[in-house]
Design an enzyme around this catalytic site. Structure first.
Site, PDB file in Angstrom:
ATOM      1  N   SER A 145       1.095  -1.344   0.207  1.00 14.84           N
ATOM      2  CA  SER A 145       0.054  -0.233  -0.088  1.00 14.84           C
ATOM      3  C   SER A 145       0.966   1.227   0.062  1.00 14.84           C
ATOM      4  O   SER A 145       2.021   1.014  -0.003  1.00 14.84           O
ATOM      5  CB  SER A 145      -0.714  -0.067   1.752  1.00 14.84           C
ATOM      6  OG  SER A 145      -1.185   1.334   1.395  1.00 14.84           O
ATOM      7  N   TYR A 158      -3.100   0.013   9.779  1.00 16.50           N
ATOM      8  CA  TYR A 158      -3.279  -0.418   8.447  1.00 16.50           C
ATOM      9  C   TYR A 158      -1.737  -0.445   8.435  1.00 16.50           C
ATOM     10  O   TYR A 158      -0.732  -0.977   7.816  1.00 16.50           O
ATOM     11  CB  TYR A 158      -4.434  -0.134   7.604  1.00 16.50           C
ATOM     12  CG  TYR A 158      -4.417  -0.526   6.411  1.00 16.50           C
ATOM     13  CD1 TYR A 158      -4.090   0.713   5.674  1.00 16.50           C
ATOM     14  CD2 TYR A 158      -5.020  -1.458   5.470  1.00 16.50           C
ATOM     15  CE1 TYR A 158      -3.843   0.512   4.451  1.00 16.50           C
ATOM     16  CE2 TYR A 158      -4.589  -1.683   4.685  1.00 16.50           C
ATOM     17  CZ  TYR A 158      -4.644  -0.705   3.758  1.00 16.50           C
ATOM     18  OH  TYR A 158      -4.726  -0.870   1.911  1.00 16.50           O
TER      19      TYR A 158
END
Ligand code: GCO
Length: 262
Positions: A145, A158
């Site tokens: 990501s 995250y």
């Protein structure tokens, strides 16, 4: 183009009943691979999605199991390799996000995000790689990501997971490259998916921010990931190892620009 041909290959893509997972699965299907999708959602949903894959001409199979539960992973991998065949390509795409500032986040929520986004790719590889070593080859792609490189308010757990996944990818490559197993990552930028829907609403400050912050001046379309997935699944990347391929419209390449600057 032979370099990108995936005929005869079997690819397992986790979390592929929608969004990025589905787009990458269809990309591999277009390159000739047999697609095996995983999801922990309902069997009905998996059947619906497999019907959609087959309607588009793909050879596809669906298995319901939770990637974060080792017993389920061990049994599912054995079942898939018995019923479909050896797994040549693994895409660890299944993931969750919880948008909560760290000081307000419950430890259990923090752990759950780490469990699914970081520990699960390890569990999946742990049960698939022994077969790849025996067969002297395989491909693993971990879906990273922007948060593998950048922080953002409210997505701390995250970011910790995706940052960790970048280094797990590099260490997997370090340990398994000698078995002709290529382990790499794909780092999607900001894509139009159900996961980003809450922050991609017209007028939502983050929506305008991302369009201005991204040199391509748009959100990514899930299909924008298919090419990278085919490349890192094919012979074209046989000497690419431990690399994170960012597909982000240029976000990581720039400091950004003021709103009023063309
Ligand atoms: C967010 C987004 C991101 C993206 C993606 C960016 O809340 O910032 O959901 O996490 O989904 O991971 O690379």
């Amino acid at each position: 183009m032979e370099l990108f041909n995936l005929k005869g290959k079997t690819a397992l893509i986790t979390g592929a009943t929608h969004g990025l997972g589905m787009a990458m699965a269809k990309g591999l299907g277009k390159a000739g691979a047999t697609i095996v999708i995983n999801s922990h959602s309902s069997l009905e949903r998996i059947k619906e999605v497999i019907a959609e894959y087959k309607k588009e001409g793909f050879t596809a199979y669906g298995y319901q199991f939770d990637v974060s539960i080792e017993k389920q992973v061990r049994e599912a991998v054995a079942k898939i390799e018995k019923e479909v065949g050896p797994i040549d390509i693994l895409i660890n795409n299944a993931g969750i996000i919880k948008r909560t500032p760290l000081l307000e986040m419950e430890v259990a929520d923090f752990k759950e995000v780490l469990d699914i986004d970081l520990v699960s790719p390890f569990i999946m590889a742990k049960h698939i790689v022994p077969g790849m070593i025996k067969r002297k080859g395989g491909k693993i792609i971990n879906i990273c990501s922007m948060m593998s490189e950048l922080g953002r308010t409210s997505v701390g757990a995250y970011a910790a997971a995706k940052g960790g996944l970048k280094m797990l990818t590099q260490n997997m490559a370090t340990e398994w490259a000698r078995h002709n197993i290529q382990v790499n990552g794909i780092g999607p930028g900001y894509f139009a998916t159900s996961q980003t829907a809450p922050i991609r609403v017209d007028g939502h400050p983050f929506n305008d921010f991302i369009i201005n912050r991204t040199p391509a001046s748009r959100w990514g379309n899930p299909d924008d990931l298919a090419g990278a997935a085919i490349f890192l699944s094919s012979a074209a990347s046989d000497f690419v190892n431990g690399h994170i391929l960012y597909v982000d419209g240029g976000i990581l390449a720039t400091i950004g620009k003021p709103y009023n600057e063309e």
